[in-house]
Design a protein around this motif. Structure first.
Motif, PDB file in Angstrom:
ATOM      1  N   ASP A 189      26.481   3.712  -6.757  1.00  0.00           N
ATOM      2  CA  ASP A 189      25.215   4.443  -6.654  1.00  0.00           C
ATOM      3  C   ASP A 189      24.882   5.073  -8.005  1.00  0.00           C
ATOM      4  OD1 ASP A 189      22.955   5.463  -5.595  1.00  0.00           O
ATOM      5  OD2 ASP A 189      23.911   7.155  -4.581  1.00  0.00           O
ATOM      6  N   GLY A 190      23.599   5.273  -8.245  1.00  0.00           N
ATOM      7  CA  GLY A 190      23.149   5.897  -9.480  1.00  0.00           C
ATOM      8  C   GLY A 190      21.728   6.383  -9.285  1.00  0.00           C
ATOM      9  N   PRO A 191      21.185   7.144 -10.219  1.00  0.00           N
ATOM     10  CA  PRO A 191      19.848   7.714 -10.059  1.00  0.00           C
ATOM     11  C   PRO A 191      18.751   6.658 -10.000  1.00  0.00           C
ATOM     12  CG  PRO A 191      20.680   8.090 -12.289  1.00  0.00           C
ATOM     13  CD  PRO A 191      21.820   7.559 -11.489  1.00  0.00           C
ATOM     14  N   GLU A 192      18.982   5.462 -10.582  1.00  0.00           N
ATOM     15  CA  GLU A 192      17.949   4.425 -10.588  1.00  0.00           C
ATOM     16  C   GLU A 192      17.928   3.601  -9.312  1.00  0.00           C
ATOM     17  OE1 GLU A 192      20.366   4.544 -12.809  1.00  0.00           O
ATOM     18  OE2 GLU A 192      19.465   5.178 -14.709  1.00  0.00           O
ATOM     19  N   ARG A 193      19.000   3.610  -8.522  1.00  0.00           N
ATOM     20  CA  ARG A 193      19.131   2.697  -7.390  1.00  0.00           C
ATOM     21  C   ARG A 193      18.393   3.192  -6.144  1.00  0.00           C
ATOM     22  NH1 ARG A 193      22.373  -1.293  -7.277  1.00  0.00           N
ATOM     23  NH2 ARG A 193      23.805  -0.351  -8.803  1.00  0.00           N
ATOM     24  N   PHE A 194      17.697   2.258  -5.468  1.00  0.00           N
ATOM     25  CA  PHE A 194      17.128   2.552  -4.152  1.00  0.00           C
ATOM     26  C   PHE A 194      18.267   2.524  -3.140  1.00  0.00           C
ATOM     27  CE2 PHE A 194      13.633   0.686  -6.560  1.00  0.00           C
ATOM     28  CZ  PHE A 194      12.586   1.545  -6.278  1.00  0.00           C
ATOM     29  N   ASP A 195      18.464   3.613  -2.396  1.00  0.00           N
ATOM     30  CA  ASP A 195      19.628   3.679  -1.515  1.00  0.00           C
ATOM     31  C   ASP A 195      19.310   3.397  -0.048  1.00  0.00           C
ATOM     32  OD1 ASP A 195      18.263   5.946  -0.770  1.00  0.00           O
ATOM     33  OD2 ASP A 195      19.911   7.352  -1.147  1.00  0.00           O
ATOM     34  N   HIS A 196      18.011   3.185   0.285  1.00  0.00           N
ATOM     35  CA  HIS A 196      17.691   2.916   1.694  1.00  0.00           C
ATOM     36  C   HIS A 196      16.790   1.695   1.853  1.00  0.00           C
ATOM     37  CE1 HIS A 196      16.950   3.700   5.951  1.00  0.00           C
ATOM     38  NE2 HIS A 196      15.676   3.425   5.705  1.00  0.00           N
ATOM     39  N   TRP A 197      15.594   1.747   1.282  1.00  0.00           N
ATOM     40  CA  TRP A 197      14.668   0.623   1.424  1.00  0.00           C
ATOM     41  C   TRP A 197      15.127  -0.554   0.552  1.00  0.00           C
ATOM     42  CZ3 TRP A 197      11.748   1.161   5.443  1.00  0.00           C
ATOM     43  CH2 TRP A 197      11.330   2.435   5.846  1.00  0.00           C
ATOM     44  N   PRO A 198      14.930  -1.804   1.017  1.00  0.00           N
ATOM     45  CA  PRO A 198      15.428  -2.981   0.282  1.00  0.00           C
ATOM     46  C   PRO A 198      14.550  -3.323  -0.915  1.00  0.00           C
ATOM     47  CG  PRO A 198      14.279  -3.707   2.255  1.00  0.00           C
ATOM     48  CD  PRO A 198      14.297  -2.200   2.313  1.00  0.00           C
ATOM     49  N   ASN A 199      14.489  -2.416  -1.882  1.00  0.00           N
ATOM     50  CA  ASN A 199      13.613  -2.543  -3.046  1.00  0.00           C
ATOM     51  C   ASN A 199      14.412  -2.844  -4.307  1.00  0.00           C
ATOM     52  OD1 ASN A 199      11.726  -1.632  -1.196  1.00  0.00           O
ATOM     53  ND2 ASN A 199      11.644   0.440  -2.035  1.00  0.00           N
ATOM     54  N   GLY A 230       7.111   4.142 -12.817  1.00  0.00           N
ATOM     55  CA  GLY A 230       8.487   4.582 -13.009  1.00  0.00           C
ATOM     56  C   GLY A 230       8.789   5.875 -12.283  1.00  0.00           C
ATOM     57  N   HIS A 231       7.752   6.572 -11.816  1.00  0.00           N
ATOM     58  CA  HIS A 231       7.955   7.835 -11.081  1.00  0.00           C
ATOM     59  C   HIS A 231       8.253   7.610  -9.607  1.00  0.00           C
ATOM     60  CE1 HIS A 231       6.650   9.989 -14.610  1.00  0.00           C
ATOM     61  NE2 HIS A 231       5.479   9.355 -14.628  1.00  0.00           N
ATOM     62  N   LEU A 232       8.301   6.350  -9.169  1.00  0.00           N
ATOM     63  CA  LEU A 232       8.569   6.059  -7.757  1.00  0.00           C
ATOM     64  C   LEU A 232       9.952   6.586  -7.369  1.00  0.00           C
ATOM     65  CD1 LEU A 232       7.784   4.493  -5.129  1.00  0.00           C
ATOM     66  CD2 LEU A 232       9.002   2.537  -6.115  1.00  0.00           C
ATOM     67  N   PRO A 233      10.042   7.468  -6.356  1.00  0.00           N
ATOM     68  CA  PRO A 233      11.347   7.983  -5.935  1.00  0.00           C
ATOM     69  C   PRO A 233      12.256   6.863  -5.435  1.00  0.00           C
ATOM     70  CG  PRO A 233       9.568   9.352  -5.077  1.00  0.00           C
ATOM     71  CD  PRO A 233       8.931   8.121  -5.639  1.00  0.00           C
ATOM     72  N   ARG A 234      13.552   7.048  -5.557  1.00  0.00           N
ATOM     73  CA  ARG A 234      14.506   5.997  -5.200  1.00  0.00           C
ATOM     74  C   ARG A 234      15.392   6.382  -4.012  1.00  0.00           C
ATOM     75  NH1 ARG A 234      14.688   3.425 -10.370  1.00  0.00           N
ATOM     76  NH2 ARG A 234      12.735   4.054 -11.352  1.00  0.00           N
ATOM     77  N   LYS A 235      15.467   7.643  -3.657  1.00  0.00           N
ATOM     78  CA  LYS A 235      16.461   8.077  -2.688  1.00  0.00           C
ATOM     79  C   LYS A 235      15.821   8.481  -1.358  1.00  0.00           C
ATOM     80  CE  LYS A 235      19.512   7.630  -5.905  1.00  0.00           C
ATOM     81  NZ  LYS A 235      20.423   6.456  -5.901  1.00  0.00           N
ATOM     82  N   GLY A 236      16.497   8.100  -0.256  1.00  0.00           N
ATOM     83  CA  GLY A 236      16.066   8.510   1.071  1.00  0.00           C
ATOM     84  C   GLY A 236      15.221   7.471   1.774  1.00  0.00           C
ATOM     85  N   SER A 237      14.930   7.762   3.035  1.00  0.00           N
ATOM     86  CA  SER A 237      14.197   6.827   3.891  1.00  0.00           C
ATOM     87  C   SER A 237      12.746   7.243   4.101  1.00  0.00           C
ATOM     88  CB  SER A 237      14.888   6.729   5.258  1.00  0.00           C
ATOM     89  OG  SER A 237      14.943   8.011   5.887  1.00  0.00           O
ATOM     90  N   GLY A 238      12.269   8.210   3.339  1.00  0.00           N
ATOM     91  CA  GLY A 238      10.905   8.682   3.499  1.00  0.00           C
ATOM     92  C   GLY A 238       9.883   7.712   2.922  1.00  0.00           C
ATOM     93  N   SER A 239       8.621   7.959   3.239  1.00  0.00           N
ATOM     94  CA  SER A 239       7.549   7.094   2.764  1.00  0.00           C
ATOM     95  C   SER A 239       7.343   7.180   1.259  1.00  0.00           C
ATOM     96  CB  SER A 239       6.234   7.445   3.478  1.00  0.00           C
ATOM     97  OG  SER A 239       6.311   7.145   4.852  1.00  0.00           O
ATOM     98  N   ASP A 240       7.846   8.259   0.644  1.00  0.00           N
ATOM     99  CA  ASP A 240       7.672   8.382  -0.810  1.00  0.00           C
ATOM    100  C   ASP A 240       8.472   7.324  -1.560  1.00  0.00           C
ATOM    101  OD1 ASP A 240      10.021   9.528   0.060  1.00  0.00           O
ATOM    102  OD2 ASP A 240      10.057  11.067  -1.497  1.00  0.00           O
ATOM    103  N   CYS A 241       9.449   6.693  -0.898  1.00  0.00           N
ATOM    104  CA  CYS A 241      10.236   5.618  -1.512  1.00  0.00           C
ATOM    105  C   CYS A 241       9.842   4.241  -0.975  1.00  0.00           C
ATOM    106  CB  CYS A 241      11.730   5.809  -1.246  1.00  0.00           C
ATOM    107  SG  CYS A 241      12.400   7.388  -1.779  1.00  0.00           S
ATOM    108  N   ARG A 242       8.997   4.229   0.010  1.00  0.00           N
ATOM    109  CA  ARG A 242       8.639   2.972   0.676  1.00  0.00           C
ATOM    110  C   ARG A 242       7.442   2.347  -0.026  1.00  0.00           C
ATOM    111  NH1 ARG A 242       7.285   2.536   7.162  1.00  0.00           N
ATOM    112  NH2 ARG A 242       7.470   0.253   7.335  1.00  0.00           N
TER     113      ARG A 242
END
Length: 327
Positions: A189-199, A230-242
Motif C-alpha cells: 500500500d502507498g499514498p498513490e494506490r487506490f485501495d478499494h475501487w478497481p482503478n 491528480g487531486h482524485l482521492p485514492r483511499k476508501g469506498s466513498g464516491s470521492d474516489c469513484r
C-alpha cells in the motif's frame, strides 16, 4: 341429373370420351367425364343413372379441361398487363422521383451548411467561431475527423503501477489491467494506490496540447476509461474516489449493455446499439474538449466541453475480464 347431364337417358351411357387415359378404379373405364359436384373425373358408369354420381352436375372431361385452359390464359394475360404496368412505372416514374430526392438532399445539405455558418462565410456572423458555433455537432465531427486523420500515432500510455488497485493485475508491459475478485495481498500500500475501487492512473500526465490514445475493451463488460485530475482521492469506498462520481474525473463507462458518460455525479446515458471493440480518447486541453470515439469507424461517441484543472492523467477502471492500452 342436371341439365348438363340431360343427354344421359335410361339404359344409355355417355358417348365416347377422349383417348384412353387413367381408368376408374371402380369400373375400369376411361375417366371421360367430370363430376362438378364431387370435383373429380369419373367414368361413364359413375355418371350413368345407376352410378354414384347420379343427379350430380356432369360434363365432358374435355369441356372441363378447356374451361381450365381458358382460366389459365386469362390469368396469364392479367399478369402480363401488370408486368407491363410495373415496367412502365420503373421507366417513367422512378427516375423523376430519384431526381427530386437528390435535389431535396442537396437543398437540406445547403441549409445545414448555412445554419452552421459554413456556406458563404464572408456573410456569416459565425466567422469568429464563437462558443455556439464550436459546439455545433457538425463542426465537432469535422474537427474530430481532421484531428484523427492528422495524428501519426497515439500516445505511449503506460499504467503507473503504484496506483493500481489490489483488485487489478498489471501486465509486465504495464498496458493491460485484469480484474480479480480476490484482493491481492502482495501489493504494498502507498499514498498513490487506490485501495478499494478497481482503478488505475497512467504514469503520464498532460497539462496542455492535443493527446490521443486507444484502449482495447472488447473483452470486458464493465469498465471505465477517461481522464482524472491528480487531486482524485485514492483511499476508501466513498464516491470521492469513484470514477465519474466526483469533480476530479471524466469517464466513458460500460456496465453490461449500459453505456454512459459520467462526471461529478452526473451520468448521461449513451444510446449505443453495440459496444465498441476499441475505445479512442482524444483530449484537447487548449480547446477544453474531451472526445470519445470508435477507431474502427471514426464514429464520435461522446464529446464533453469544459474546463479541466491540470494536470490530467488517463484513468482506467475494470470490473470484468481485461482491458488493454493500444499503441
Amino acid at each position: 341429373m342436371s341439365a348438363e347431364g340431360a343427354e344421359l337417358g335410361p339404359g344409355s351411357g355417355p358417348g365416347p370420351g377422349p383417348e384412353p387415359g387413367p381408368l376408374c378404379p371402380e369400373h375400369g373405364q376411361a375417366l371421360s367425364w367430370f363430376c362438378r359436384s364431387e370435383r373429380r373425373p369419373v367414368c361413364a358408369a359413375c355418371a350413368g343413372l345407376g352410378g354414384r354420381c347420379r343427379g350430380h352436375r356432369i360434363r365432358r372431361a374435355e369441356e372441363r379441361a378447356e374451361e381450365l385452359r381458358n382460366k389459365i390464359v386469362d390469368q396469364c394475360e392479367r399478369l402480363q398487363l401488370q408486368s407491363a404496368a410495373i415496367t412502365k412505372y420503373v421507366a417513367d416514374i422512378l427516375p423523376g422521383k430519384n431526381q427530386r430526392a437528390v435535389q431535396k438532399e442537396q437543398e437540406i445539405f445547403e441549409r445545414t451548411e448555412e445554419a452552421e455558418g459554413i456556406l458563404d462565410p464572408q456573410e456569416s456572423e459565425m466567422l469568429n467561431f464563437n462558443e455556439k458555433c464550436t459546439r455545433s455537432p457538425l463542426l465537432t465531427r469535422l474537427w474530430a475527423t481532421a484531428v484523427l486523420g492528422s495524428l501519426s500515432g497515439t500516445e505511449d500510455i503506460r499504467i503507473d503501477e503504484r496506483t493500481v488497485s489490489p483488485f487489478l493485475q498489471l501486465s509486465d508491459d504495464r498496458k493491460t489491467l485484469t480484474f480479480s475478485t480476490k484482493k491481492s495481498k502482495t501489493c504494498a500500500d502507498g499514498p498513490e494506490r487506490f485501495d478499494h475501487w478497481p482503478n488505475a492512473l497512467a504514469a503520464t500526465s498532460f497539462q496542455n496540447g492535443l493527446h490521443a490514445w486507444m484502449v482495447n475493451v472488447q473483452n470486458s463488460c464493465a469498465y471505465k476509461v477517461g481522464v482524472a485530475s491528480g487531486h482524485l482521492p485514492r483511499k476508501g469506498s466513498g464516491s470521492d474516489c469513484r470514477l465519474g462520481h466526483n469533480a476530479f474525473s471524466w469517464v466513458f463507462s460500460r456496465y453490461d449493455q449500459e453505456f454512459r458518460f459520467s462526471h461529478n455525479g452526473q451520468h448521461e446515458p449513451l444510446g449505443l446499439l453495440r459496444g465498441p471493440a476499441q475505445l479512442g480518447v482524444l483530449l484537447d486541453l487548449q480547446a477544453r474538449e474531451l472526445l470519445f470515439y470508435e477507431p474502427a469507424s471514426g464514429t464520435v461517441l461522446y464529446t464533453h466541453h469544459g474546463s479541466f484543472p491540470g494536470p490530467l492523467f488517463p484513468v482506467f477502471a475494470v470490473a470484468d475480464q481485461t482491458i488493454s492500452i493500444v499503441r
